[in-house]
Scaffold this motif. Structure first.
Motif, PDB file in Angstrom:
ATOM      1  N   ARG A 135      44.944  17.176  38.966  1.00  0.00           N
ATOM      2  CA  ARG A 135      43.789  16.976  39.470  1.00  0.00           C
ATOM      3  C   ARG A 135      42.640  16.758  38.458  1.00  0.00           C
ATOM      4  O   ARG A 135      42.478  17.981  37.739  1.00  0.00           O
ATOM      5  CB  ARG A 135      43.428  17.557  40.589  1.00  0.00           C
ATOM      6  CG  ARG A 135      44.376  17.416  42.021  1.00  0.00           C
ATOM      7  CD  ARG A 135      44.088  18.592  43.077  1.00  0.00           C
ATOM      8  NE  ARG A 135      42.659  19.060  43.093  1.00  0.00           N
ATOM      9  CZ  ARG A 135      42.530  20.024  43.924  1.00  0.00           C
ATOM     10  NH1 ARG A 135      43.102  20.763  44.418  1.00  0.00           N
ATOM     11  NH2 ARG A 135      40.923  20.249  44.161  1.00  0.00           N
ATOM     12  N   VAL A 136      41.799  15.952  38.440  1.00  0.00           N
ATOM     13  CA  VAL A 136      40.674  15.912  37.396  1.00  0.00           C
ATOM     14  C   VAL A 136      39.803  16.793  37.574  1.00  0.00           C
ATOM     15  O   VAL A 136      38.893  17.204  36.710  1.00  0.00           O
ATOM     16  CB  VAL A 136      39.963  14.679  37.198  1.00  0.00           C
ATOM     17  CG1 VAL A 136      41.083  13.444  36.892  1.00  0.00           C
ATOM     18  CG2 VAL A 136      39.508  13.942  38.658  1.00  0.00           C
ATOM     19  N   ASP A 137      39.560  17.452  38.927  1.00  0.00           N
ATOM     20  CA  ASP A 137      38.584  18.510  39.162  1.00  0.00           C
ATOM     21  C   ASP A 137      39.001  19.798  38.675  1.00  0.00           C
ATOM     22  O   ASP A 137      38.503  20.792  38.831  1.00  0.00           O
ATOM     23  CB  ASP A 137      38.261  18.372  40.670  1.00  0.00           C
ATOM     24  CG  ASP A 137      39.426  18.811  41.561  1.00  0.00           C
ATOM     25  OD1 ASP A 137      40.531  18.507  41.141  1.00  0.00           O
ATOM     26  OD2 ASP A 137      39.040  19.221  42.677  1.00  0.00           O
ATOM     27  N   VAL A 138      40.386  19.818  38.288  1.00  0.00           N
ATOM     28  CA  VAL A 138      40.883  21.344  37.799  1.00  0.00           C
ATOM     29  C   VAL A 138      40.786  21.236  36.325  1.00  0.00           C
ATOM     30  O   VAL A 138      41.367  20.429  35.601  1.00  0.00           O
ATOM     31  CB  VAL A 138      42.185  21.356  38.493  1.00  0.00           C
ATOM     32  CG1 VAL A 138      42.871  22.956  37.813  1.00  0.00           C
ATOM     33  CG2 VAL A 138      42.349  21.391  40.045  1.00  0.00           C
ATOM     34  N   GLN A 139      40.214  22.537  35.894  1.00  0.00           N
ATOM     35  CA  GLN A 139      40.065  22.471  34.347  1.00  0.00           C
ATOM     36  C   GLN A 139      41.223  22.970  33.636  1.00  0.00           C
ATOM     37  O   GLN A 139      42.132  23.670  34.249  1.00  0.00           O
ATOM     38  CB  GLN A 139      38.926  23.605  34.076  1.00  0.00           C
ATOM     39  CG  GLN A 139      37.483  22.840  34.440  1.00  0.00           C
ATOM     40  CD  GLN A 139      36.505  23.913  33.891  1.00  0.00           C
ATOM     41  OE1 GLN A 139      36.768  25.244  33.535  1.00  0.00           O
ATOM     42  NE2 GLN A 139      35.371  23.522  33.768  1.00  0.00           N
ATOM     43  N   PHE A 140      41.483  22.659  32.481  1.00  0.00           N
ATOM     44  CA  PHE A 140      42.737  22.896  31.467  1.00  0.00           C
ATOM     45  C   PHE A 140      42.483  24.593  31.207  1.00  0.00           C
ATOM     46  O   PHE A 140      41.255  24.895  31.175  1.00  0.00           O
ATOM     47  CB  PHE A 140      42.923  22.242  30.536  1.00  0.00           C
ATOM     48  CG  PHE A 140      43.224  20.741  30.492  1.00  0.00           C
ATOM     49  CD1 PHE A 140      44.687  20.417  30.529  1.00  0.00           C
ATOM     50  CD2 PHE A 140      42.331  19.902  30.679  1.00  0.00           C
ATOM     51  CE1 PHE A 140      44.977  19.072  30.901  1.00  0.00           C
ATOM     52  CE2 PHE A 140      42.706  18.472  30.905  1.00  0.00           C
ATOM     53  CZ  PHE A 140      44.164  18.246  30.837  1.00  0.00           C
TER      54      PHE A 140
END
Length: 216
Positions: A135-140
């Motif tokens: 998911r793009v809203d979860v940071q690496f």
């Protein structure tokens, strides 16, 4: 296309699934393929304008993992515990396996066993949502780039083994040019983002010099 000659499915690693359509990573994956198709490998590895570095590293890590899976899969019937008793890249470089978790103390294994450990280890990381979030809203994670560097360092060793131990077979199969192109792409990505120490690449330094002499 590189042909898969091994009929033993148990020895063929399952490539990581692709990226869902409509996602940022699918778009980046398509961009990578398009620029690669242009024949300009330097352009193909460079970070697209206004894109996130970690997203670009994530997409390419999956792509290179899948590519090396296929390359190694083509010679697994020739890379056996008997023919390759140790994981090596020539007489000066031998690699022991340890992942810090299930295998904490480095162990000496055959080349096919090492590659199986490695691919399973990488697959586990790619499937870990805490490291490679879909998911793009979860940071690496903060240590994401160091994890990626460790993956690339170990994937490089597979190329080293293929070139040192199985290159004559690759030539006999008529796949030398394909292997060289794949490795050259992999190498340019490595140096573009400083992912592997130079000392780790010494086993293939002569090959690297030869393949890149016209790209300096």
């Amino acid at each position: 296309m590189f042909k898969l000659f091994n009929s033993d499915k148990n020895k063929t690693f399952k490539p990581k699934k692709g990226f869902s359509k409509g996602t940022k990573r699918h778009d980046l994956h398509k961009h990578a393929k398009a620029t690669l198709g242009s024949g300009n490998l330097r352009l193909a590895v460079s970070l697209p304008e206004r894109e996130d570095l970690n997203e670009w590293l994530a997409v390419n890590t999956v792509d290179f993992f899948n590519q090396i899976n296929l390359l190694y899969g083509s010679i697994t019937e020739f890379c056996t515990p008997k023919t390759c008793e140790v994981m090596s890249a020539g007489p000066k470089y031998e690699y022991l396996w340890a992942d810090g978790e299930s295998v904490k103390k480095p162990i000496k294994v055959s080349a096919p066993e090492y590659v199986e450990y490695l691919m399973t280890w990488v697959q586990g990381i790619l499937d870990d949502e805490n490291i490679f979030p879909s998911r793009v809203d979860v940071q690496f994670p903060k240590n994401f780039q160091s994890i990626v560097k460790n993956i690339f360092k170990r994937l490089f060793r597979v190329y080293g083994h293929i070139y040192y131990s199985h290159f004559p077979k690759i030539v006999s199969l008529g796949e030398e040019a394909h292997l060289n192109t794949c490795f050259k792409h992999f190498y340019f990505f490595i140096i573009e983002f400083n992912l592997v120490d130079k000392k780790e690449m010494l086993p293939l330094q002569d090959l690297i010099d030869n393949l890149t002499k016209n790209n300096v």
